[in-house]
Design a protein around this motif. Structure first.
Motif, PDB file in Angstrom:
ATOM      1  N   TYR A 177       0.818  -1.207   0.000  1.00  0.00           N
ATOM      2  CA  TYR A 177       0.000   0.000   0.000  1.00  0.00           C
ATOM      3  C   TYR A 177       0.852   1.256   0.000  1.00  0.00           C
ATOM      4  N   VAL A 178       0.276   2.293  -0.545  1.00  0.00           N
ATOM      5  CA  VAL A 178       0.729   3.650  -0.299  1.00  0.00           C
ATOM      6  C   VAL A 178      -0.163   4.213   0.802  1.00  0.00           C
ATOM      7  N   ILE A 179       0.444   4.753   1.836  1.00  0.00           N
ATOM      8  CA  ILE A 179      -0.296   5.331   2.939  1.00  0.00           C
ATOM      9  C   ILE A 179      -0.259   6.848   2.792  1.00  0.00           C
ATOM     10  N   GLY A 180      -1.417   7.451   2.789  1.00  0.00           N
ATOM     11  CA  GLY A 180      -1.499   8.887   2.594  1.00  0.00           C
ATOM     12  C   GLY A 180      -2.250   9.586   3.702  1.00  0.00           C
ATOM     13  N   TRP A 181      -1.912  10.845   3.869  1.00  0.00           N
ATOM     14  CA  TRP A 181      -2.651  11.736   4.745  1.00  0.00           C
ATOM     15  C   TRP A 181      -3.400  12.743   3.890  1.00  0.00           C
ATOM     16  N   PHE A 182      -4.681  12.848   4.140  1.00  0.00           N
ATOM     17  CA  PHE A 182      -5.546  13.806   3.481  1.00  0.00           C
ATOM     18  C   PHE A 182      -6.146  14.727   4.524  1.00  0.00           C
ATOM     19  N   ARG A 183      -6.632  15.855   4.075  1.00  0.00           N
ATOM     20  CA  ARG A 183      -7.325  16.743   4.986  1.00  0.00           C
ATOM     21  C   ARG A 183      -8.484  17.418   4.270  1.00  0.00           C
ATOM     22  N   GLN A 184      -9.458  17.802   5.053  1.00  0.00           N
ATOM     23  CA  GLN A 184     -10.595  18.525   4.524  1.00  0.00           C
ATOM     24  C   GLN A 184     -10.957  19.633   5.501  1.00  0.00           C
ATOM     25  N   ALA A 185     -10.864  20.847   5.020  1.00  0.00           N
ATOM     26  CA  ALA A 185     -11.212  22.017   5.804  1.00  0.00           C
ATOM     27  C   ALA A 185     -12.650  22.420   5.510  1.00  0.00           C
ATOM     28  N   PRO A 186     -13.280  23.141   6.422  1.00  0.00           N
ATOM     29  CA  PRO A 186     -14.653  23.585   6.182  1.00  0.00           C
ATOM     30  C   PRO A 186     -14.775  24.365   4.881  1.00  0.00           C
ATOM     31  N   GLY A 187     -15.743  23.987   4.067  1.00  0.00           N
ATOM     32  CA  GLY A 187     -15.986  24.670   2.815  1.00  0.00           C
ATOM     33  C   GLY A 187     -15.017  24.354   1.705  1.00  0.00           C
ATOM     34  N   LYS A 188     -14.113  23.423   1.919  1.00  0.00           N
ATOM     35  CA  LYS A 188     -13.121  23.071   0.914  1.00  0.00           C
ATOM     36  C   LYS A 188     -13.187  21.587   0.608  1.00  0.00           C
ATOM     37  N   ARG A 214     -11.604  17.832  -0.127  1.00  0.00           N
ATOM     38  CA  ARG A 214     -10.535  17.038   0.448  1.00  0.00           C
ATOM     39  C   ARG A 214      -9.287  17.137  -0.413  1.00  0.00           C
ATOM     40  N   GLU A 215      -8.142  17.259   0.221  1.00  0.00           N
ATOM     41  CA  GLU A 215      -6.896  17.357  -0.498  1.00  0.00           C
ATOM     42  C   GLU A 215      -5.848  16.452   0.136  1.00  0.00           C
ATOM     43  N   ILE A 216      -4.944  15.985  -0.693  1.00  0.00           N
ATOM     44  CA  ILE A 216      -3.865  15.166  -0.176  1.00  0.00           C
ATOM     45  C   ILE A 216      -2.798  16.062   0.421  1.00  0.00           C
ATOM     46  N   LEU A 247       2.667  11.650  10.727  1.00  0.00           N
ATOM     47  CA  LEU A 247       2.791  12.920  10.036  1.00  0.00           C
ATOM     48  C   LEU A 247       3.211  13.959  11.065  1.00  0.00           C
ATOM     49  N   GLN A 248       4.481  14.332  11.013  1.00  0.00           N
ATOM     50  CA  GLN A 248       4.994  15.381  11.876  1.00  0.00           C
ATOM     51  C   GLN A 248       4.707  16.719  11.228  1.00  0.00           C
ATOM     52  N   MET A 249       3.986  17.559  11.929  1.00  0.00           N
ATOM     53  CA  MET A 249       3.580  18.849  11.404  1.00  0.00           C
ATOM     54  C   MET A 249       4.189  19.940  12.267  1.00  0.00           C
ATOM     55  N   ASP A 250       5.098  20.687  11.680  1.00  0.00           N
ATOM     56  CA  ASP A 250       5.760  21.784  12.369  1.00  0.00           C
ATOM     57  C   ASP A 250       5.310  23.116  11.783  1.00  0.00           C
ATOM     58  N   ASN A 251       5.503  24.154  12.568  1.00  0.00           N
ATOM     59  CA  ASN A 251       5.150  25.506  12.131  1.00  0.00           C
ATOM     60  C   ASN A 251       3.726  25.564  11.586  1.00  0.00           C
ATOM     61  N   LEU A 252       2.818  25.058  12.364  1.00  0.00           N
ATOM     62  CA  LEU A 252       1.426  24.995  11.922  1.00  0.00           C
ATOM     63  C   LEU A 252       0.847  26.384  11.725  1.00  0.00           C
ATOM     64  N   LYS A 253      -0.012  26.474  10.743  1.00  0.00           N
ATOM     65  CA  LYS A 253      -0.653  27.723  10.376  1.00  0.00           C
ATOM     66  C   LYS A 253      -2.168  27.568  10.462  1.00  0.00           C
ATOM     67  N   PRO A 254      -2.885  28.662  10.633  1.00  0.00           N
ATOM     68  CA  PRO A 254      -4.344  28.558  10.691  1.00  0.00           C
ATOM     69  C   PRO A 254      -4.944  27.841   9.491  1.00  0.00           C
ATOM     70  N   GLU A 255      -4.353  28.006   8.324  1.00  0.00           N
ATOM     71  CA  GLU A 255      -4.874  27.348   7.142  1.00  0.00           C
ATOM     72  C   GLU A 255      -4.676  25.839   7.145  1.00  0.00           C
ATOM     73  N   ASP A 256      -3.934  25.321   8.117  1.00  0.00           N
ATOM     74  CA  ASP A 256      -3.808  23.879   8.280  1.00  0.00           C
ATOM     75  C   ASP A 256      -5.004  23.272   9.014  1.00  0.00           C
ATOM     76  N   THR A 257      -5.869  24.105   9.532  1.00  0.00           N
ATOM     77  CA  THR A 257      -7.034  23.617  10.252  1.00  0.00           C
ATOM     78  C   THR A 257      -7.899  22.759   9.337  1.00  0.00           C
ATOM     79  N   ALA A 258      -8.152  21.541   9.757  1.00  0.00           N
ATOM     80  CA  ALA A 258      -8.914  20.594   8.950  1.00  0.00           C
ATOM     81  C   ALA A 258      -9.069  19.303   9.732  1.00  0.00           C
ATOM     82  N   VAL A 259      -9.923  18.443   9.222  1.00  0.00           N
ATOM     83  CA  VAL A 259      -9.950  17.066   9.673  1.00  0.00           C
ATOM     84  C   VAL A 259      -8.953  16.297   8.815  1.00  0.00           C
ATOM     85  N   TYR A 260      -8.053  15.588   9.463  1.00  0.00           N
ATOM     86  CA  TYR A 260      -7.012  14.844   8.776  1.00  0.00           C
ATOM     87  C   TYR A 260      -7.364  13.363   8.774  1.00  0.00           C
ATOM     88  N   TYR A 261      -7.277  12.760   7.611  1.00  0.00           N
ATOM     89  CA  TYR A 261      -7.605  11.356   7.426  1.00  0.00           C
ATOM     90  C   TYR A 261      -6.392  10.611   6.890  1.00  0.00           C
TER      91      TYR A 261
END
Length: 120
Positions: free
Chosen positions: A32-43, A45-47, A81-95
């Protein structure tokens, strides 16, 4: 059966870090390829990032480059998924997703998602 469990989200201030985990059961990472996706309100889903189970090849969305790092531990059957320097635009549900390769192409599984909120 195949199950994916995503965890590690939370509420953090801009500039802080989070590490998400995706624990997989019933899956051989090499298939498998394992991926992280996210979906922000009103947007849509994106990889965000993905990692190849067979060779560890990684890919990142432009928004994640330089800030996020994906890794895997085959013994623990976990992708991080190590997430550094988080920004408000990173707000989302991550799958997390397991996407079959080779003879398993077309088979995919999704975790339940974990909420990441970046706000001051």
């Amino acid at each position: 059966d195949v199950q994916l469990q995503a965890s590690g989200g939370g509420l953090v201030q801009p500039g802080r870090s989070l590490r998400l985990s995706c624990v997989a059961s019933g899956v051989n990472f090499r298939d498998y390829v394992i991926g992280w996706f996210r979906q922000a309100p009103g947007k849509e889903r994106e990889i965000v990032s993905c990692i190849g189970g067979s060779d560890g090849t990684t890919h990142y969305a432009d928004s994640a480059k330089g800030r996020f790092a994906i890794s895997s531990d085959n013994t623990k059957k976990t992708v991080y998924l190590q997430m550094d320097n988080l920004k408000p635009e990173d707000t989302a549900v991550y799958y997390c997703q397991a996407d079959g390769t080779g003879y398993l192409r077309g088979r995919e599984y999704w975790g339940q998602g974990t909420q990441v909120t970046v706000s001051s």
